[in-house]
Design a protein around this motif. Structure first.
Motif, mmCIF file in Angstrom:
data_model
loop_
_atom_site.group_PDB
_atom_site.id
_atom_site.type_symbol
_atom_site.label_atom_id
_atom_site.label_comp_id
_atom_site.label_asym_id
_atom_site.label_seq_id
_atom_site.Cartn_x
_atom_site.Cartn_y
_atom_site.Cartn_z
ATOM 1 N N ASP A 39 4.127 9.298 24.129
ATOM 2 C CA ASP A 39 4.924 10.528 24.207
ATOM 3 C C ASP A 39 5.211 11.111 22.825
ATOM 4 O O ASP A 39 5.522 12.291 22.699
ATOM 5 N N ASP A 40 5.110 10.285 21.788
ATOM 6 C CA ASP A 40 5.450 10.709 20.435
ATOM 7 C C ASP A 40 4.243 11.061 19.573
ATOM 8 O O ASP A 40 4.416 11.503 18.437
ATOM 9 N N VAL A 41 3.058 10.889 20.085
ATOM 10 C CA VAL A 41 1.853 11.138 19.285
ATOM 11 C C VAL A 41 1.812 12.580 18.796
ATOM 12 O O VAL A 41 1.520 12.845 17.622
ATOM 13 N N GLY A 42 2.119 13.515 19.638
ATOM 14 C CA GLY A 42 2.104 14.924 19.255
ATOM 15 C C GLY A 42 3.116 15.244 18.174
ATOM 16 O O GLY A 42 2.870 16.084 17.306
ATOM 17 N N LYS A 43 4.254 14.566 18.192
ATOM 18 C CA LYS A 43 5.280 14.796 17.178
ATOM 19 C C LYS A 43 4.842 14.272 15.817
ATOM 20 O O LYS A 43 5.175 14.847 14.792
ATOM 21 N N VAL A 44 4.114 13.171 15.819
ATOM 22 C CA VAL A 44 3.659 12.588 14.557
ATOM 23 C C VAL A 44 2.477 13.368 13.995
ATOM 24 O O VAL A 44 2.363 13.543 12.781
ATOM 25 N N ILE A 45 1.619 13.866 14.852
ATOM 26 C CA ILE A 45 0.463 14.637 14.383
ATOM 27 C C ILE A 45 0.882 16.053 14.014
ATOM 28 O O ILE A 45 0.473 16.584 12.989
ATOM 29 N N GLY A 46 1.694 16.677 14.839
ATOM 30 C CA GLY A 46 2.181 18.021 14.541
ATOM 31 C C GLY A 46 1.174 19.096 14.880
ATOM 32 O O GLY A 46 0.026 18.830 15.221
ATOM 33 N N LYS A 47 1.620 20.329 14.781
ATOM 34 C CA LYS A 47 0.758 21.466 15.088
ATOM 35 C C LYS A 47 -0.343 21.562 14.035
ATOM 36 O O LYS A 47 -0.071 21.594 12.838
ATOM 37 N N ASN A 48 -1.571 21.573 14.510
ATOM 38 C CA ASN A 48 -2.755 21.623 13.643
ATOM 39 C C ASN A 48 -2.808 20.459 12.647
ATOM 40 O O ASN A 48 -3.448 20.564 11.604
ATOM 41 N N ARG A 50 -0.439 19.203 10.771
ATOM 42 C CA ARG A 50 0.317 19.419 9.537
ATOM 43 C C ARG A 50 1.231 18.254 9.186
ATOM 44 O O ARG A 50 1.347 17.882 8.019
ATOM 45 N N ILE A 51 1.898 17.689 10.175
ATOM 46 C CA ILE A 51 2.806 16.573 9.887
ATOM 47 C C ILE A 51 2.011 15.337 9.475
ATOM 48 O O ILE A 51 2.374 14.640 8.525
ATOM 49 N N ALA A 52 0.910 15.072 10.163
ATOM 50 C CA ALA A 52 0.065 13.935 9.801
ATOM 51 C C ALA A 52 -0.462 14.093 8.378
ATOM 52 O O ALA A 52 -0.488 13.133 7.601
ATOM 53 N N LYS A 53 -0.850 15.283 8.021
ATOM 54 C CA LYS A 53 -1.353 15.541 6.665
ATOM 55 C C LYS A 53 -0.252 15.320 5.636
ATOM 56 O O LYS A 53 -0.488 14.741 4.572
ATOM 57 N N ALA A 54 0.966 15.748 5.946
ATOM 58 C CA ALA A 54 2.089 15.555 5.030
ATOM 59 C C ALA A 54 2.416 14.072 4.861
ATOM 60 O O ALA A 54 2.697 13.615 3.742
ATOM 61 N N ILE A 55 2.383 13.323 5.954
ATOM 62 C CA ILE A 55 2.634 11.879 5.874
ATOM 63 C C ILE A 55 1.572 11.217 5.008
ATOM 64 O O ILE A 55 1.882 10.392 4.143
ATOM 65 N N ARG A 56 0.324 11.572 5.221
ATOM 66 C CA ARG A 56 -0.763 11.005 4.420
ATOM 67 C C ARG A 56 -0.599 11.355 2.945
ATOM 68 O O ARG A 56 -0.840 10.524 2.072
ATOM 69 N N THR A 57 -0.195 12.570 2.646
ATOM 70 C CA THR A 57 -0.005 12.989 1.254
ATOM 71 C C THR A 57 1.060 12.136 0.574
ATOM 72 O O THR A 57 0.875 11.693 -0.562
ATOM 73 N N VAL A 58 2.170 11.893 1.258
ATOM 74 C CA VAL A 58 3.235 11.064 0.690
ATOM 75 C C VAL A 58 2.751 9.635 0.477
ATOM 76 O O VAL A 58 2.992 9.022 -0.572
ATOM 77 N N VAL A 59 2.044 9.090 1.452
ATOM 78 C CA VAL A 59 1.547 7.715 1.351
ATOM 79 C C VAL A 59 0.534 7.597 0.221
ATOM 80 O O VAL A 59 0.577 6.647 -0.565
ATOM 81 N N TYR A 60 -0.361 8.551 0.101
ATOM 82 C CA TYR A 60 -1.359 8.501 -0.965
ATOM 83 C C TYR A 60 -0.708 8.628 -2.337
ATOM 84 O O TYR A 60 -1.130 7.996 -3.301
ATOM 85 N N ALA A 61 0.331 9.446 -2.435
ATOM 86 C CA ALA A 61 1.014 9.631 -3.712
ATOM 87 C C ALA A 61 1.826 8.401 -4.111
ATOM 88 O O ALA A 61 2.050 8.170 -5.300
ATOM 89 N N ALA A 62 2.247 7.613 -3.149
ATOM 90 C CA ALA A 62 3.092 6.448 -3.420
ATOM 91 C C ALA A 62 2.300 5.183 -3.699
ATOM 92 O O ALA A 62 2.905 4.136 -3.955
ATOM 93 N N LYS A 63 1.002 5.253 -3.681
ATOM 94 C CA LYS A 63 0.221 4.026 -3.881
ATOM 95 C C LYS A 63 0.460 3.472 -5.277
ATOM 96 O O LYS A 63 0.583 4.213 -6.253
ATOM 97 N N THR A 64 0.545 2.160 -5.358
ATOM 98 C CA THR A 64 0.849 1.497 -6.618
ATOM 99 C C THR A 64 -0.391 0.926 -7.291
ATOM 100 O O THR A 64 -0.448 0.829 -8.502
ATOM 101 N N ASP A 65 -1.376 0.548 -6.500
ATOM 102 C CA ASP A 65 -2.595 -0.027 -7.054
ATOM 103 C C ASP A 65 -3.631 1.078 -7.200
ATOM 104 O O ASP A 65 -4.084 1.642 -6.217
ATOM 105 N N GLY A 66 -4.010 1.399 -8.390
ATOM 106 C CA GLY A 66 -4.944 2.485 -8.632
ATOM 107 C C GLY A 66 -6.383 2.158 -8.275
ATOM 108 O O GLY A 66 -7.230 3.029 -8.262
#
Length: 75
Positions: A39-48, A50-66
């Protein structure tokens, strides 16, 4: 990283108890598999996606091992 993903997603979903983040480490990459209630998949993915992309951007920016790439799969 696992706790970062959980803390972001927990505020988006209606069923936070169903959040599962599995971590798979390979030679050159780290893969995080995020599973939420169906029931929550649509909320996590978002319209088009966008939310999934934002989550990925934050996770990629927070990586510690280069050296290793990080991937986030949402199921």
């Amino acid at each position: 990283m696992k706790s970062l993903i959980e803390s972001i997603v927990i505020s988006l979903v209606d069923h936070p108890e169903d959040i599962v983040v599995q971590e798979t480490e390979e030679e050159s990459k780290m893969v995080y598999h995020l599973t939420v209630n169906e029931d929550d998949v649509g909320k996590v993915i978002g319209k088009n996606g966008r939310i999934a992309k934002a989550i990925r951007t934050v996770v990629y920016a927070a990586k510690t091992d280069g050296k290793k790439r990080i991937y986030l799969d949402i199921m």
